[in-house]
Design an enzyme around this catalytic site. Structure first.
Site, mmCIF file in Angstrom:
data_model
loop_
_atom_site.group_PDB
_atom_site.id
_atom_site.type_symbol
_atom_site.label_atom_id
_atom_site.label_comp_id
_atom_site.label_asym_id
_atom_site.label_seq_id
_atom_site.Cartn_x
_atom_site.Cartn_y
_atom_site.Cartn_z
ATOM 1 C CG LEU A 83 -1.879 -1.097 1.415
ATOM 2 C CD1 LEU A 83 -2.728 -1.002 2.744
ATOM 3 C CD2 LEU A 83 -2.861 -1.166 0.218
ATOM 4 C CG ASP A 84 0.445 4.395 -2.841
ATOM 5 O OD1 ASP A 84 1.255 3.793 -3.236
ATOM 6 O OD2 ASP A 84 -0.450 4.992 -3.358
ATOM 7 N NE ARG A 85 5.791 8.250 3.299
ATOM 8 C CZ ARG A 85 5.577 9.388 4.041
ATOM 9 N NH1 ARG A 85 5.275 9.271 5.498
ATOM 10 N NH2 ARG A 85 5.623 10.625 3.661
ATOM 11 C CB THR A 130 -2.916 3.857 1.210
ATOM 12 O OG1 THR A 130 -2.911 4.703 0.079
ATOM 13 C CG2 THR A 130 -4.319 3.259 0.804
#
Length: 491
Positions: free
Chosen positions: A210-212, A214
């Site tokens: 997951l993106d940081r 998110t």
């Protein structure tokens, strides 16, 4: 005289063949080189050890976890600064060039004097030998090591919630602002390290990322076999993913499908946009509610491109409310709606970086500091008491860190801090790495000279959450975040 026949040499008592003798001589030379004290001298003939076989997997143990510790302050999880070795084998383009040339051409975020000071302090090593003179010429397979005083950005103090743990997997509800694994300036403030240090969960295999910024459902496998089995489901598009987000404006009531191709503008800065030359992708959106200003939307990504949901929502004219990249004026008056952009990619990146420099929020943007000068040059002004100066930690970049948007390809294996240097530093200063926040300073560390304003926990949250992951034989779901509730009001 009768000539005696030449007998075949027996295995015992025979001299080794030439190839073995050569290997033995090289091994003895390597041992002599390792035992020899003192720095390398200019022009000296150096033996370069053969490269070691390195473990390509991510594996961290007690030595790594013991490098430093956490403390909590103002709703943030912080990491005490610590000494750390960046290390890398000599790149092909460096062979035949001096260390001074490499530092002055490829690591320009700091003046050459900083690297010379690091060499004098014994923090630069070549094949485990201190390098005092940067004029040394690099050879193939040379192994570089740079000991730095490392500072990590803070993350939210929100705890990691466990959704499932069994013999095969660990599933957690990841807080926003936490990277999944070490990347860029983050190491201990990552999910992998927190699970290892605080929950004794080691040797975990990342199934998806997951993106940081998110939050949401994040899965790890406990074995290679489980990881491969679930990864095959991902490759076969058998994994169903469901996200929820809060976007600007009144999102259409009917289901919306976006299949615009996405192109990566910059892996280093972590920026993408819709472009016909990009990769094919598809996202389906369904509105849940609208409060007169913003909408809560469910998102179903059928592909897994970088920033896919965020870019598609921007294209539709409904960017995520607090998206620090795709909901900014750097994209122009329309903020990228319909893929309209009146700037070149270079102008876009420069505008994004300059905007975050002015707000002291580069850690939110995830821009690597060694990438600042090519974007903004030397025209950045320093505000008293704050950090807006580019490249403050470039001395750490013997191995340039990548951001998570690059999928971490080519990340080198990173080990703990040099015991030799730690002892040397202790002998010189009588003190080790700071044990109480930032009370003790490192004389060569630029970060120690800066007072950085802390972000608020609210600044580290983006309204995008991975709500559900479903495979052929599993389904994991988290509760709806507070900002997605029908009665939520922004404070």
């Amino acid at each position: 005289m009768e000539e005696k026949p030449v007998s075949e040499p027996s295995e015992q008592g025979s001299s080794p063949p030439p190839a073995k003798r050569q290997r033995r001589r090289l091994l003895l030379a390597a041992k002599r080189q390792a035992r020899r004290p003192g720095p390398l001298e200019e022009g000296e003939k150096r033996y370069v050890p053969p490269p070691q076989k390195r473990n390509p997997g991510v594996s961290f143990g007690e030595a790594h976890f013991a490098e430093t510790s956490y403390y909590f302050e103002g709703g943030l999880r912080k990491v005490r600064p610590y000494y750390f070795d960046f290390q890398n084998y000599c790149k092909g383009r460096w062979v035949g060039k001096s260390l001074q040339h490499v530092f002055s051409t490829e690591f320009r975020a700091q003046p050459l004097e900083c690297y010379q000071a690091a060499a004098r302090a014994g923090r630069l090593r070549l094949n485990e030998q201190p390098v005092r003179d940067l004029s040394v010429i690099l050879k193939n397979n040379d192994f570089l090591k740079n000991t730095v005083h490392r500072h990590e950005p803070p993350v939210t103090a929100q705890t990691i919630e466990f959704l499932e743990e069994n013999d095969e997997v660990v599933v957690v509800n990841k807080p926003s602002s936490l990277p999944v694994h070490p990347c860029g300036r983050f190491r201990h403030n990552t999910v992998i390290f927190i699970l290892g240090k605080e929950h004794n969960l080691k040797e975990l295999h990342t199934i998806h990322r997951l993106d940081r910024l998110t939050s949401g459902v994040l899965m790890f496998a406990k074995s290679v076999e489980v990881s491969k089995r679930i990864d095959e489901q991902v490759r076969q598009r058998q994994l169903e993913k469901e996200y929820v987000c809060r976007v600007l404006g009144e999102f259409p009531e009917n289901e919306v499908t976006c299949e615009e191709p996405i192109l990566v503008v910059s892996y280093k800065v972590g920026v993408c946009r819709v472009d016909p030359k990009g990769k094919v992708c598809k996202t389906v959106f369904r509105r849940l509610n609208y409060n007169g200003n913003t909408s809560v939307v469910k998102c179903y990504p059928y592909t897994g491109r970088t920033h896919q949901i965020r870019v598609h929502l921007q294209f539709l004219g409904h960017p995520i409310v607090n998206d620090p990249i795709y909901n900014t004026d750097a994209w122009g008056p329309a903020k990228g709606k319909g893929g309209k952009l009146s700037k070149t990619d270079e102008e876009l990146l420069r505008a994004l970086v300059e905007g975050h420099l002015s707000k002291q929020s580069l850690d939110v943007l995830d821009v690597a500091e060694e990438d600042l000068k090519p974007l903004v040059g030397d025209n950045v002004q320093e505000t008293p008491g704050n950090c807006v100066k580019p490249g403050q930690a470039a001395l750490a970049n013997v191995n340039s860190g990548s951001t998570e948007a690059s999928n971490d390809e080519g990340q080198s294996e990173i080990l703990g801090c040099s015991q030799d240097f730690a002892q040397m530093h202790k002998a010189e200063s009588g003190k080790m790495c700071p044990s109480e926040h930032l009370e003790e300073k490192d004389p060569l560390c630029e970060e120690c000279k800066i007072v950085r304003p802390d972000p608020s926990p609210k600044d580290l949250v983006m309204y995008l959450h991975a709500l559900r992951y479903k495979g052929a034989d599993f389904e994991y779901c988290s509760r709806m975040p507070a900002w997605a509730q029908d009665d939520w009001e922004e404070t």
